[in-house]
Motif scaffolding. Structure first.
Motif, PDB file in Angstrom:
ATOM      1  N   HIS A  84       8.435   6.658  31.340  1.00 47.42           N
ATOM      2  CA  HIS A  84       9.382   5.847  32.209  1.00 47.42           C
ATOM      3  C   HIS A  84       8.252   4.745  32.965  1.00 47.42           C
ATOM      4  O   HIS A  84       8.620   3.710  33.089  1.00 47.42           O
ATOM      5  CB  HIS A  84       9.535   6.878  33.477  1.00 47.42           C
ATOM      6  CG  HIS A  84      10.244   6.284  34.354  1.00 47.42           C
ATOM      7  ND1 HIS A  84      11.498   5.936  34.403  1.00 47.42           N
ATOM      8  CD2 HIS A  84      10.120   5.873  35.679  1.00 47.42           C
ATOM      9  CE1 HIS A  84      12.234   5.076  35.392  1.00 47.42           C
ATOM     10  NE2 HIS A  84      11.172   5.485  36.300  1.00 47.42           N
ATOM     11  N   GLY A  85       7.005   5.096  33.165  1.00 48.19           N
ATOM     12  CA  GLY A  85       5.981   4.101  33.754  1.00 48.19           C
ATOM     13  C   GLY A  85       5.983   2.854  32.822  1.00 48.19           C
ATOM     14  O   GLY A  85       5.878   1.766  33.252  1.00 48.19           O
ATOM     15  N   THR A  86       5.776   3.299  31.518  1.00 47.91           N
ATOM     16  CA  THR A  86       5.682   2.195  30.527  1.00 47.91           C
ATOM     17  C   THR A  86       6.943   1.233  30.726  1.00 47.91           C
ATOM     18  O   THR A  86       6.952  -0.055  30.662  1.00 47.91           O
ATOM     19  CB  THR A  86       5.329   2.635  29.213  1.00 47.91           C
ATOM     20  OG1 THR A  86       4.077   3.225  29.220  1.00 47.91           O
ATOM     21  CG2 THR A  86       5.384   1.488  28.032  1.00 47.91           C
ATOM     22  N   TRP A  87       7.960   1.971  30.459  1.00 50.63           N
ATOM     23  CA  TRP A  87       9.533   1.092  30.295  1.00 50.63           C
ATOM     24  C   TRP A  87       9.550   0.402  31.647  1.00 50.63           C
ATOM     25  O   TRP A  87       9.827  -0.860  31.552  1.00 50.63           O
ATOM     26  CB  TRP A  87      10.675   2.125  30.187  1.00 50.63           C
ATOM     27  CG  TRP A  87      11.851   1.593  30.238  1.00 50.63           C
ATOM     28  CD1 TRP A  87      12.353   0.907  29.210  1.00 50.63           C
ATOM     29  CD2 TRP A  87      12.740   1.172  31.290  1.00 50.63           C
ATOM     30  NE1 TRP A  87      13.608   0.292  29.346  1.00 50.63           N
ATOM     31  CE2 TRP A  87      13.862   0.500  30.905  1.00 50.63           C
ATOM     32  CE3 TRP A  87      12.495   1.591  32.568  1.00 50.63           C
ATOM     33  CZ2 TRP A  87      14.950   0.141  31.401  1.00 50.63           C
ATOM     34  CZ3 TRP A  87      13.784   1.048  33.437  1.00 50.63           C
ATOM     35  CH2 TRP A  87      14.965   0.549  32.784  1.00 50.63           C
ATOM     36  N   VAL A  88       9.297   0.950  32.890  1.00 54.37           N
ATOM     37  CA  VAL A  88       9.629   0.064  34.072  1.00 54.37           C
ATOM     38  C   VAL A  88       8.499  -0.841  34.110  1.00 54.37           C
ATOM     39  O   VAL A  88       8.951  -2.118  34.468  1.00 54.37           O
ATOM     40  CB  VAL A  88       9.419   1.059  35.368  1.00 54.37           C
ATOM     41  CG1 VAL A  88       9.529   0.171  36.482  1.00 54.37           C
ATOM     42  CG2 VAL A  88      10.547   2.028  35.310  1.00 54.37           C
ATOM     43  N   ALA A  89       7.112  -0.597  33.760  1.00 56.80           N
ATOM     44  CA  ALA A  89       6.266  -1.745  33.740  1.00 56.80           C
ATOM     45  C   ALA A  89       6.584  -3.062  32.938  1.00 56.80           C
ATOM     46  O   ALA A  89       6.410  -4.012  33.036  1.00 56.80           O
ATOM     47  CB  ALA A  89       4.895  -1.144  33.444  1.00 56.80           C
ATOM     48  N   ASP A  90       7.199  -2.602  31.592  1.00 62.82           N
ATOM     49  CA  ASP A  90       7.425  -3.621  30.584  1.00 62.82           C
ATOM     50  C   ASP A  90       8.650  -4.466  31.131  1.00 62.82           C
ATOM     51  O   ASP A  90       8.661  -5.680  30.876  1.00 62.82           O
ATOM     52  CB  ASP A  90       7.717  -2.992  29.307  1.00 62.82           C
ATOM     53  CG  ASP A  90       8.005  -3.859  28.217  1.00 62.82           C
ATOM     54  OD1 ASP A  90       7.304  -5.065  28.126  1.00 62.82           O
ATOM     55  OD2 ASP A  90       9.355  -3.803  27.723  1.00 62.82           O
ATOM     56  N   ARG A  91       9.714  -3.654  31.680  1.00 59.20           N
ATOM     57  CA  ARG A  91      10.894  -4.462  32.196  1.00 59.20           C
ATOM     58  C   ARG A  91      11.013  -5.020  33.428  1.00 59.20           C
ATOM     59  O   ARG A  91      11.492  -6.091  33.608  1.00 59.20           O
ATOM     60  CB  ARG A  91      12.138  -3.351  31.999  1.00 59.20           C
ATOM     61  CG  ARG A  91      12.306  -2.679  30.537  1.00 59.20           C
ATOM     62  CD  ARG A  91      13.285  -3.627  29.777  1.00 59.20           C
ATOM     63  NE  ARG A  91      13.657  -3.375  28.534  1.00 59.20           N
ATOM     64  CZ  ARG A  91      13.354  -3.615  27.340  1.00 59.20           C
ATOM     65  NH1 ARG A  91      12.549  -4.553  27.035  1.00 59.20           N
ATOM     66  NH2 ARG A  91      14.037  -3.045  26.380  1.00 59.20           N
ATOM     67  N   HIS A  92      10.204  -4.559  34.479  1.00 60.27           N
ATOM     68  CA  HIS A  92      10.480  -4.928  35.916  1.00 60.27           C
ATOM     69  C   HIS A  92       9.130  -5.002  36.429  1.00 60.27           C
ATOM     70  O   HIS A  92       9.108  -5.456  37.501  1.00 60.27           O
ATOM     71  CB  HIS A  92      11.138  -3.690  36.747  1.00 60.27           C
ATOM     72  CG  HIS A  92      12.551  -3.454  35.898  1.00 60.27           C
ATOM     73  ND1 HIS A  92      13.547  -4.433  36.218  1.00 60.27           N
ATOM     74  CD2 HIS A  92      12.858  -2.317  35.257  1.00 60.27           C
ATOM     75  CE1 HIS A  92      14.674  -3.732  35.630  1.00 60.27           C
ATOM     76  NE2 HIS A  92      14.254  -2.587  35.069  1.00 60.27           N
ATOM     77  N   GLY A  93       8.070  -5.046  35.664  1.00 67.29           N
ATOM     78  CA  GLY A  93       6.622  -5.199  36.091  1.00 67.29           C
ATOM     79  C   GLY A  93       5.752  -4.224  36.638  1.00 67.29           C
ATOM     80  O   GLY A  93       6.361  -2.809  36.843  1.00 67.29           O
ATOM     81  N   ARG A 120       6.188  -6.078  21.312  1.00 71.31           N
ATOM     82  CA  ARG A 120       6.138  -7.020  22.214  1.00 71.31           C
ATOM     83  C   ARG A 120       5.367  -8.121  22.295  1.00 71.31           C
ATOM     84  O   ARG A 120       5.643  -9.247  22.513  1.00 71.31           O
ATOM     85  CB  ARG A 120       5.958  -5.911  23.550  1.00 71.31           C
ATOM     86  CG  ARG A 120       5.974  -7.119  25.036  1.00 71.31           C
ATOM     87  CD  ARG A 120       7.429  -7.312  25.127  1.00 71.31           C
ATOM     88  NE  ARG A 120       8.269  -5.965  25.692  1.00 71.31           N
ATOM     89  CZ  ARG A 120       9.391  -5.704  25.109  1.00 71.31           C
ATOM     90  NH1 ARG A 120      10.113  -6.443  24.357  1.00 71.31           N
ATOM     91  NH2 ARG A 120       9.814  -4.446  25.583  1.00 71.31           N
ATOM     92  N   ASP A 121       4.192  -8.036  21.724  1.00 71.45           N
ATOM     93  CA  ASP A 121       3.180  -8.939  21.292  1.00 71.45           C
ATOM     94  C   ASP A 121       3.909 -10.223  20.452  1.00 71.45           C
ATOM     95  O   ASP A 121       3.807 -11.400  20.890  1.00 71.45           O
ATOM     96  CB  ASP A 121       1.917  -8.484  20.609  1.00 71.45           C
ATOM     97  CG  ASP A 121       0.719  -9.672  20.707  1.00 71.45           C
ATOM     98  OD1 ASP A 121       0.507 -10.215  21.601  1.00 71.45           O
ATOM     99  OD2 ASP A 121       0.471  -9.971  19.596  1.00 71.45           O
ATOM    100  N   GLU A 122       4.492  -9.897  19.378  1.00 68.73           N
ATOM    101  CA  GLU A 122       5.370 -10.744  18.656  1.00 68.73           C
ATOM    102  C   GLU A 122       6.331 -11.536  19.439  1.00 68.73           C
ATOM    103  O   GLU A 122       6.482 -12.394  19.283  1.00 68.73           O
ATOM    104  CB  GLU A 122       6.048 -10.080  17.468  1.00 68.73           C
ATOM    105  CG  GLU A 122       5.057  -9.522  16.400  1.00 68.73           C
ATOM    106  CD  GLU A 122       4.357  -8.237  16.875  1.00 68.73           C
ATOM    107  OE1 GLU A 122       4.972  -7.512  17.837  1.00 68.73           O
ATOM    108  OE2 GLU A 122       3.430  -7.713  15.999  1.00 68.73           O
ATOM    109  N   GLN A 123       7.141 -10.724  20.162  1.00 69.77           N
ATOM    110  CA  GLN A 123       8.300 -11.347  21.084  1.00 69.77           C
ATOM    111  C   GLN A 123       7.681 -12.424  22.060  1.00 69.77           C
ATOM    112  O   GLN A 123       7.956 -13.524  22.159  1.00 69.77           O
ATOM    113  CB  GLN A 123       8.923 -10.387  21.923  1.00 69.77           C
ATOM    114  CG  GLN A 123       9.852  -9.236  20.945  1.00 69.77           C
ATOM    115  CD  GLN A 123      10.423  -8.279  21.837  1.00 69.77           C
ATOM    116  OE1 GLN A 123      10.105  -8.169  22.777  1.00 69.77           O
ATOM    117  NE2 GLN A 123      11.351  -7.673  21.053  1.00 69.77           N
ATOM    118  N   VAL A 124       6.384 -12.068  22.474  1.00 69.27           N
ATOM    119  CA  VAL A 124       5.790 -12.893  23.422  1.00 69.27           C
ATOM    120  C   VAL A 124       5.187 -14.437  22.812  1.00 69.27           C
ATOM    121  O   VAL A 124       5.346 -15.577  23.337  1.00 69.27           O
ATOM    122  CB  VAL A 124       4.488 -12.402  24.289  1.00 69.27           C
ATOM    123  CG1 VAL A 124       3.694 -13.268  25.079  1.00 69.27           C
ATOM    124  CG2 VAL A 124       5.054 -11.184  25.251  1.00 69.27           C
TER     125      VAL A 124
END
Length: 149
Positions: A84-93, A120-124
């Motif tokens: 959950h922490g990873t998902w929230v950090a990725d999506r909402h900071g 995510r790195d490729e997307q960035v």
């Protein structure tokens, strides 16, 4: 949902912190709260005698059966917290993740919870390439807005 933070410093909250719960997972909570004494401040996970259920009791009564029903093995509540922490950090900071995890300092969140997301790195890189290459050409071959040089 209300709970006690690990430290008094956790976002300046003295003894309780509030975290918004996922609506679809809590559809029955309002009707359940209506039946409990204390309603809004009532505990949802209690012993048959109405006392607060300890972590191990909660895990045996609720968490482990849910893990088994989902067909999962070797999953802990902390694994779900980290996901959950990873998902929230990725999506909402990271700051939002730190608040939801009740960390007094976002460095705790980045050190223990906000993990790299596969792909995510490729997307960035693709997004940065798009920003740097300028606008796409219009149908007639001319750029809609002149690119910076």
């Amino acid at each position: 949902m209300s709970s006690r933070p690990k430290t008094q410093r956790s976002f300046g909250m003295s003894h309780r912190s509030m975290v918004s719960l996922i609506r679809t997972e809590c559809q029955d909570a309002p009707s359940r709260l209506e039946t409990l004494p204390g309603r809004e401040d009532a505990l949802l996970f209690v012993t048959p005698g109405g006392k607060p259920r300890g972590y191990n009791q909660w895990r045996e009564a609720y968490f482990n059966p849910a893990v088994a029903t989902a067909g999962l093995t070797d999953v802990t509540p902390h694994d779900l917290r980290a996901s959950h922490g990873t998902w929230v950090a990725d999506r909402h900071g990271v700051m939002t993740a730190a608040h939801r995890l009740r960390h007094s300092n976002a460095s705790v969140t980045t050190r223990h919870y906000a993990r790299p997301v596969v792909g995510r790195d490729e997307q960035v890189a693709e997004a940065a390439d798009s920003w740097l290459s300028g606008p796409e050409d219009d149908d007639d071959g001319s750029a809609a807005v002149p690119a910076r040089t």
